[in-house]
Design a protein around this motif. Structure first.
Motif, short mmCIF file in Angstrom:
data_model
loop_
_atom_site.label_atom_id
_atom_site.label_comp_id
_atom_site.label_asym_id
_atom_site.label_seq_id
_atom_site.Cartn_x
_atom_site.Cartn_y
_atom_site.Cartn_z
N ASP A 1 0.87 -1.17 0.00
CA ASP A 1 0.00 0.00 0.00
C ASP A 1 0.91 1.22 0.00
O ASP A 1 1.54 1.54 1.01
CB ASP A 1 -0.89 -0.03 1.24
CG ASP A 1 -1.88 1.12 1.28
OD1 ASP A 1 -2.03 1.83 0.27
OD2 ASP A 1 -2.50 1.31 2.35
N LEU A 2 0.99 1.89 -1.14
CA LEU A 2 1.93 3.00 -1.31
C LEU A 2 1.18 4.32 -1.50
O LEU A 2 0.00 4.34 -1.82
CB LEU A 2 2.84 2.74 -2.51
CG LEU A 2 3.64 1.43 -2.45
CD1 LEU A 2 4.32 1.16 -3.78
CD2 LEU A 2 4.63 1.46 -1.30
N ARG A 3 1.90 5.40 -1.33
CA ARG A 3 1.35 6.75 -1.50
C ARG A 3 2.16 7.52 -2.53
O ARG A 3 3.34 7.24 -2.75
CB ARG A 3 1.40 7.52 -0.17
CG ARG A 3 0.64 6.85 0.96
CD ARG A 3 -0.86 7.03 0.76
NE ARG A 3 -1.62 6.36 1.80
CZ ARG A 3 -2.33 5.26 1.62
NH1 ARG A 3 -2.38 4.69 0.45
NH2 ARG A 3 -3.00 4.71 2.60
N GLU A 4 1.55 8.54 -3.10
CA GLU A 4 2.24 9.42 -4.03
C GLU A 4 3.50 9.96 -3.37
O GLU A 4 3.48 10.39 -2.21
CB GLU A 4 1.32 10.59 -4.41
CG GLU A 4 1.93 11.54 -5.41
CD GLU A 4 0.98 12.67 -5.77
OE1 GLU A 4 1.50 13.75 -6.10
OE2 GLU A 4 -0.24 12.49 -5.69
N GLY A 5 4.61 9.90 -4.10
CA GLY A 5 5.89 10.39 -3.60
C GLY A 5 6.75 9.31 -2.96
O GLY A 5 7.95 9.52 -2.78
N ASP A 6 6.15 8.16 -2.58
CA ASP A 6 6.96 7.07 -2.02
C ASP A 6 8.00 6.63 -3.04
O ASP A 6 7.78 6.72 -4.26
CB ASP A 6 6.09 5.87 -1.66
CG ASP A 6 5.26 6.07 -0.40
OD1 ASP A 6 5.46 7.09 0.30
OD2 ASP A 6 4.41 5.20 -0.11
N LEU A 7 9.12 6.14 -2.54
CA LEU A 7 10.17 5.61 -3.40
C LEU A 7 10.25 4.10 -3.25
O LEU A 7 10.27 3.58 -2.13
CB LEU A 7 11.53 6.24 -3.06
CG LEU A 7 11.66 7.73 -3.34
CD1 LEU A 7 13.01 8.24 -2.85
CD2 LEU A 7 11.49 8.02 -4.83
N LEU A 8 10.29 3.43 -4.38
CA LEU A 8 10.49 1.98 -4.41
C LEU A 8 11.94 1.74 -4.76
O LEU A 8 12.46 2.32 -5.71
CB LEU A 8 9.60 1.34 -5.49
CG LEU A 8 8.11 1.50 -5.29
CD1 LEU A 8 7.38 1.16 -6.58
CD2 LEU A 8 7.66 0.60 -4.17
N SER A 9 12.61 0.89 -4.00
CA SER A 9 14.03 0.70 -4.26
C SER A 9 14.40 -0.77 -4.25
O SER A 9 13.67 -1.63 -3.76
CB SER A 9 14.86 1.47 -3.22
OG SER A 9 14.55 1.01 -1.93
N ALA A 10 15.56 -1.06 -4.79
CA ALA A 10 16.13 -2.41 -4.78
C ALA A 10 16.56 -2.75 -3.36
O ALA A 10 16.53 -1.90 -2.47
CB ALA A 10 17.31 -2.46 -5.74
N GLY A 11 16.99 -3.99 -3.17
CA GLY A 11 17.50 -4.40 -1.88
C GLY A 11 16.53 -5.23 -1.06
O GLY A 11 16.78 -5.52 0.09
N PHE A 12 15.41 -5.62 -1.67
CA PHE A 12 14.42 -6.44 -0.98
C PHE A 12 14.39 -7.84 -1.60
O PHE A 12 14.88 -8.05 -2.70
CB PHE A 12 13.04 -5.78 -1.04
CG PHE A 12 12.97 -4.52 -0.25
CD1 PHE A 12 12.67 -4.55 1.10
CD2 PHE A 12 13.25 -3.30 -0.85
CE1 PHE A 12 12.63 -3.37 1.84
CE2 PHE A 12 13.22 -2.12 -0.12
CZ PHE A 12 12.90 -2.16 1.24
N ARG A 13 13.77 -8.77 -0.91
CA ARG A 13 13.68 -10.15 -1.39
C ARG A 13 12.79 -10.23 -2.64
O ARG A 13 11.79 -9.54 -2.74
CB ARG A 13 13.13 -11.05 -0.30
CG ARG A 13 14.06 -11.12 0.88
CD ARG A 13 13.66 -12.23 1.83
NE ARG A 13 14.55 -12.25 2.98
CZ ARG A 13 15.79 -12.72 2.96
NH1 ARG A 13 16.29 -13.23 1.86
NH2 ARG A 13 16.53 -12.70 4.05
#
Length: 136
Positions: A17-29
């Motif tokens: 559940d994300l919001r406008e402006g959130d950043l998705l990044s590498a480093g997760f499973r």
């Protein structure tokens, strides 16, 4: 990395559940091989392709699709391009730089339960095959 010739818009499918402006990044499973920590964040220029990824993602929450903006260089996703399909018909990409969430998309096509089960079985078979590695 060479900049692909695709101007988007771009989409990311997830169960988060994300919001406008959130950043998705590498480093997760990885959603597909949880023992693998991903070096890239993945996205596509196909809304329903992101929907498929969301439906196949790990977790029990509702799948979601977001319009995203790459914040850095990106490249064709080698997991689905020339390795499995000639060119990049899925318009799938990956980046080491984060993706910025611009908005949520609600008008993507959900899979029928039978189609989703078939996709999950196909994915399980690919991952059971030792050649079904993730190019990370």
């Amino acid at each position: 990395m060479n900049q692909p010739l695709d101007e988007g818009p771009f989409f990311h499918g997830t169960k988060a559940d994300l919001r406008e402006g959130d950043l998705l990044s590498a480093g997760f499973r990885s959603n597909y091989r949880p023992e693998v920590v991903m070096n890239h964040i993945y996205f596509t220029a196909l809304r329903d392709g992101a929907g498929l990824a969301a439906e196949l993602a790990a977790g029990e929450t509702e799948p979601r699709v977001y319009v995203v903006e790459p914040t850095g260089a990106f490249e064709d996703d080698p997991n689905v391009t020339d390795k499995k399909f000639p060119g990049n018909p899925t318009r799938s990409y990956r980046s080491r730089a984060p993706l910025r969430v611009l908005s949520e998309v609600t008008d993507w096509t959900r899979l029928e339960p039978e189609a989703l089960r078939a996709w999950k079985e196909r994915l399980a078979a690919i991952l059971a095959d030792e050649r079904g590695e993730i190019i990370n």
